[in-house]
Design an enzyme around this catalytic site. Structure first.
Site, PDB file in Angstrom:
ATOM      1  N   GLY A 362      66.514 189.847 -39.795  1.00 20.49           N
ATOM      2  CA  GLY A 362      66.223 188.428 -39.962  1.00 20.49           C
ATOM      3  C   GLY A 362      64.928 188.106 -39.272  1.00 20.49           C
ATOM      4  N   VAL A 367      70.230 193.081 -37.312  1.00 25.15           N
ATOM      5  CA  VAL A 367      71.673 192.911 -37.191  1.00 25.15           C
ATOM      6  C   VAL A 367      72.334 194.256 -37.472  1.00 25.15           C
ATOM      7  CG1 VAL A 367      73.679 191.637 -37.957  1.00 25.15           C
ATOM      8  CG2 VAL A 367      71.441 190.546 -38.001  1.00 25.15           C
ATOM      9  N   ASP A 479      68.169 175.570 -41.819  1.00 24.76           N
ATOM     10  CA  ASP A 479      67.756 176.734 -42.602  1.00 24.76           C
ATOM     11  C   ASP A 479      68.896 177.208 -43.497  1.00 24.76           C
ATOM     12  OD1 ASP A 479      65.932 178.552 -43.523  1.00 24.76           O
ATOM     13  OD2 ASP A 479      66.119 179.942 -41.841  1.00 24.76           O
TER      14      ASP A 479
END
Ligand SMILES: *[C@@H]1O[C@H](CO)[C@@H](O)[C@H](O)[C@H]1NC(C)=O
Ligand SMILES: *[C@@H]1O[C@H](CO)[C@@H](O)[C@H](O)[C@H]1NC(C)=O
Ligand SMILES: *[C@@H]1O[C@H](CO)[C@@H](O)[C@H](O)[C@H]1NC(C)=O
Ligand SMILES: *[C@@H]1O[C@H](CO)[C@@H](O)[C@H](O)[C@H]1NC(C)=O
Ligand SMILES: *[C@@H]1O[C@H](CO)[C@@H](O)[C@H](O)[C@H]1NC(C)=O
Ligand SMILES: *[C@@H]1O[C@H](CO)[C@@H](O)[C@H](O)[C@H]1NC(C)=O
Ligand SMILES: *[C@@H]1O[C@H](CO)[C@@H](O)[C@H](O)[C@H]1NC(C)=O
Ligand SMILES: *[C@@H]1O[C@H](CO)[C@@H](O)[C@H](O)[C@H]1NC(C)=O
Length: 669
Positions: A362, A367, A479
């Site tokens: 991201g 992640v 977002d």
């Protein structure tokens, strides 16, 4: 010593063997504008540098060598691209020393005006009218300080990429260089210090090498990018070589300090001592380290500057108070949520943060999937890398806003860990991945059914409603997009990534500095006000509704101009009475017609350009549940061209979290 002899021999060897047509030039500084063609905001500074842009929003500048350079060898029957090499030094300066935008490029083009180019994300290279068109004949290397996830095939907000005829990079990689032991050293493009670039193309090997390094480091032997491509069909016989620079909603000054170029041989090394280095503006007093240093100095001469000392004292007081506040936030959260993971356990759980365990990347970091050994529990670990400037700020933002929230449609934060510069957040694992992946990366056999899509949309709506109206404070997500919607085993949707979330305490009038969001989901008013609101979230949800129904991203650069923006396209079809035409063709008409129409119309209603006329999330849910009916001929409000304001694009994670001066937390590191 040996290497010098080798180099000498190489030069002797290369020079005579060079083919007849050779173009070369060297600028050790640009004392005069002679032999350069400048346009837009480009100018020659008094110190002898090319300034491509200054800190004006949404502008661009070009600087080309005035004469064209022969780039195709016509000695054989087939025209083939000549080898070339170029060396230049650039410097990107931002006013506040914080995230600037958007970037500069080295460009080779048949025209030195690039008439269709636009500023912002297009970097002064291309525009909506010609992006991706093979007849552009443009080759460029971009040095880009903005990040638009999923759009331009870029990796982060500090990357180098090769662009051929399109702003969608053929290859892109975080900026850095390889040291002698082949370790990659990260390099921040907008650090306000000059960076030297070497670009070489071998016509025989058909390889472009791009190498960058700080001015103090000699040319690294291993290039940052080595990309195989045949430039013969890209080049025209005569090409102009030069630079483009562009700003967006956030601005930087882009400078070129020196430049050499040669076809069929090695460009002359630059004489660094002749280059004049622009001075970054003195650090602003909002930076805590400088105000602390100032305070110490002033402390020593108190008798002279009592007044200033008082002022500084006040800022230190605020800084300390701020720090105490944030410390409290952490402690509060820890009390509620005492789960601080041990680094060792997370390290083991993710097999040492191994590539194979990577679930995605991201804006902040990577992640990883992990299995907590003793519990056998699956988790997702978000590792916020140490070179993320705003790391700590986001970390605290994320913890503070997520710590106590619980909702069926929000991804649960299980705990956290901080080790040295690494910040780790542990989330529940979402086995089905993101909606974005399911919509666009899936095999045809695993296309989401309409029923699944409708359920997902209702889930997302419920999650947003919780953020907006049902929690103790109003939380604007800021977002909302398909890649932030994750799915559990039963294909129930949960909203993730509250890194950008910001608490709007009732009645508190907070001001933002940077627009945050993702292109295509950003409400038009954001570029004017820079302020995310619940209704800009509603806009983003509207874009998501259309995306899910049409199976197409909100902005598709490959699409014909009238279909570039999904909202505009759906609206156009709606006006022509062909609304269902836009439904995802992969569904093969297997959908409930009323629901499909509802989702498309509701998407348009949410995406109206005037925030005041968009529905609230509560109303959105009533429409989705059929408790309330959408008026058939709702007079929707759109202003032409506003739904897509590319030039204003800037994805910035730099937005300050809630209280005014959290920057003091990162400034001093
Ligand atoms: C400009 O180019 C011409 C020919 O290409 C060359 O003779 C002249 O020295 C150049 N001037 C500068 C200032 O580089
Ligand atoms: C940028 O350049 C333009 C045109 O040269 C000038 O009018 C403007 O004041 C400059 N802006 C800044 C912030 O330096
Ligand atoms: C020109 O290109 C064609 C096709 O790539 C190739 O078959 C031919 O041999 C080339 N001719 C020369 C003179 O290189
Ligand atoms: C590409 O550019 C050429 C020349 O400008 C133009 O004729 C053509 O229509 C463009 N193609 C597309 C797909 O836009
Ligand atoms: C990459 O380069 C080739 C030219 O070799 C081009 O045709 C292609 O469209 C480029 N773009 C991407 C995104 O791959
Ligand atoms: C994106 O970039 C990667 C390498 O950075 C490349 O392998 C890939 O082909 C590119 N994808 C597109 C669609 O251009
Ligand atoms: C590009 O880099 C590769 C890998 O280091 C090297 O083998 C090759 O010779 C370089 N090519 C040029 C044209 O410098
Ligand atoms: C690599 O090693 C050489 C010789 O030890 C040294 O001069 C040079 O600075 C090093 N280069 C980099 C990029 O570290």
């Amino acid at each position: 010593m040996f290497s010098h002899i080798a180099l000498f021999c190489l030069v002797l060897f290369v020079a005579p063997s060079a083919r007849s047509s050779t173009d070369e030039f060297v600028f050790n500084g640009f004392k005069r504008a002679s032999n350069l063609s400048l346009d837009g905001y480009a100018r020659i500074t008094n110190d002898g540098a090319i300034q491509l842009t200054n800190e004006t929003m949404r502008v661009m500048g070009h600087a080309f060598f005035s004469s064209p350079v022969r780039m195709l060898d016509s000695q054989h029957k087939n025209l083939s691209a000549l080898s070339f090499s170029t060396i230049f030094v650039f410097d990107i300066i931002t006013a506040d020393g914080e995230g600037g935008g958007t970037g500069l490029t080295f460009v080779m083009s048949p025209s030195k005006t690039l008439p269709q180019a636009d500023s912002g994300a297009y970097l002064g290279l291309f525009g909506a009218g010609n992006n991706g068109n093979f007849s552009n004949h443009v080759f460029a290397v971009e040095f880009d300080t903005a990040y638009i996830p999923g759009m331009f095939n870029e990796t982060n907000d500090n990357h180098v990429g090769i662009d051929i005829n399109s702003i969608i990079s053929n290859i892109s990689t975080p900026a850095g260089y390889y040291s002698n032991d082949s370790k990659k050293v990260d390099l921040e493009l907008e650090m306000g210090k000059p960076i030297q670039v070497w670009i070489e193309y071998s016509g025989d090997m058909m390889v472009v090498n791009v190498t960058i390094a700080p001015l103090s480091v000699p040319k690294p032997s291993r290039p940052l990018i080595s990309y195989t491509v045949n430039l013969s069909p890209i080049f025209k016989e005569h090409m102009y070589v030069g630079f483009s620079g562009a700003t967006g909603q956030i601005v930087s000054s882009h400078y070129i300090l020196g430049w050499s170029f040669q076809t069929n041989g090695m460009a002359a090394p630059l004489d660094i001592s002749q280059l004049s280095i622009p001075q970054p503006p003195s650090a602003s007093s909002s930076s805590n380290s400088s105000s602390m240093a100032l305070a110490i100095k002033i402390g020593a001469i108190t008798s002279i500057a009592t007044l200033i000392a008082v002022g500084t004292g006040i800022s230190i007081f605020f800084y300390l108070q701020q720090r105490a506040k944030l410390a409290e936030t952490l402690e509060d959260w820890e009390l509620d949520h005492p789960h601080r993971f041990r680094y060792k356990d997370l390290y083991k759980a993710t097999k040492g943060f191994k590539e194979t365990e990577l679930l995605g990347r991201g804006g902040f970091g990577h992640v990883f999937k992990g299995v907590i050994k003793h519990a056998g529990e699956e988790v997702a670990v978000k590792k916020i890398s140490h070179n993320t400037r705003q790391g700590i700020r986001e970390f605290i933002a994320e913890i503070a806003s997520l710590g106590r929230m619980r909702h069926r449609h929000l991804v649960e934060l299980k705990g956290w860990c901080k080790r040295n510069e690494d910040l780790l957040l542990v989330y529940e694992f979402m086995p089905k991945g993101s909606l974005d992946m399911l919509l666009f990366d899936g095999e045809n056999s695993t296309i989401l059914s309409w029923q699944q899509r409708f359920k997902i949309l209702k889930g997302v709506a419920a999650g947003i409603l919780y953020l907006h109206q049902e929690w103790e404070q109003v939380v604007v997500h800021r977002d909302i997009k398909a890649s932030n919607v994750l799915l559990d085993a039963t294909m129930d949707a949960k909203i993730s990534d509250f890194g950008l979330a910001r608490l709007y305490e009732h009645g508190n009038n907070l001001h933002t500095t940077h627009v945050v969001g993702t292109l295509g989901y950003m409400a038009p008013e954001l570029s004017r006000t820079g302020r995310s609101t619940t209704s800009s979230d509603v806009f983003a949800f509207g874009a998501l509704l259309l995306e899910v129904a049409c199976g197409r991203r909100p902005i598709k650069f490959e699409a014909p101009p009238n279909e570039l923006s999904l909202v505009d396209w759906v609206r156009e079809c709606q006006e022509k009475g062909e609304l269902l035409q836009v439904a995802d063709s992969r569904l093969q008409k297997c959908y409930n017609k009323e629901e499909m129409e509802l989702v498309l119309k509701l998407g348009l209603v949410c995406c109206q350009s005037v925030p005041e006329v968009r529905p609230s999330m509560k109303q959105v849910i009533q429409y989705l549940n059929g408790d309330e009916h959408l008026a058939d001929d709702a007079g929707l409000i759109f202003s032409e061209g506003e739904s897509l304001d590319l030039a204003s694009v800037r994805i910035s994670y730099a937005s300050s979290y809630a209280m005014a001066s959290t920057s003091s937390l990162t400034g001093g590191r």
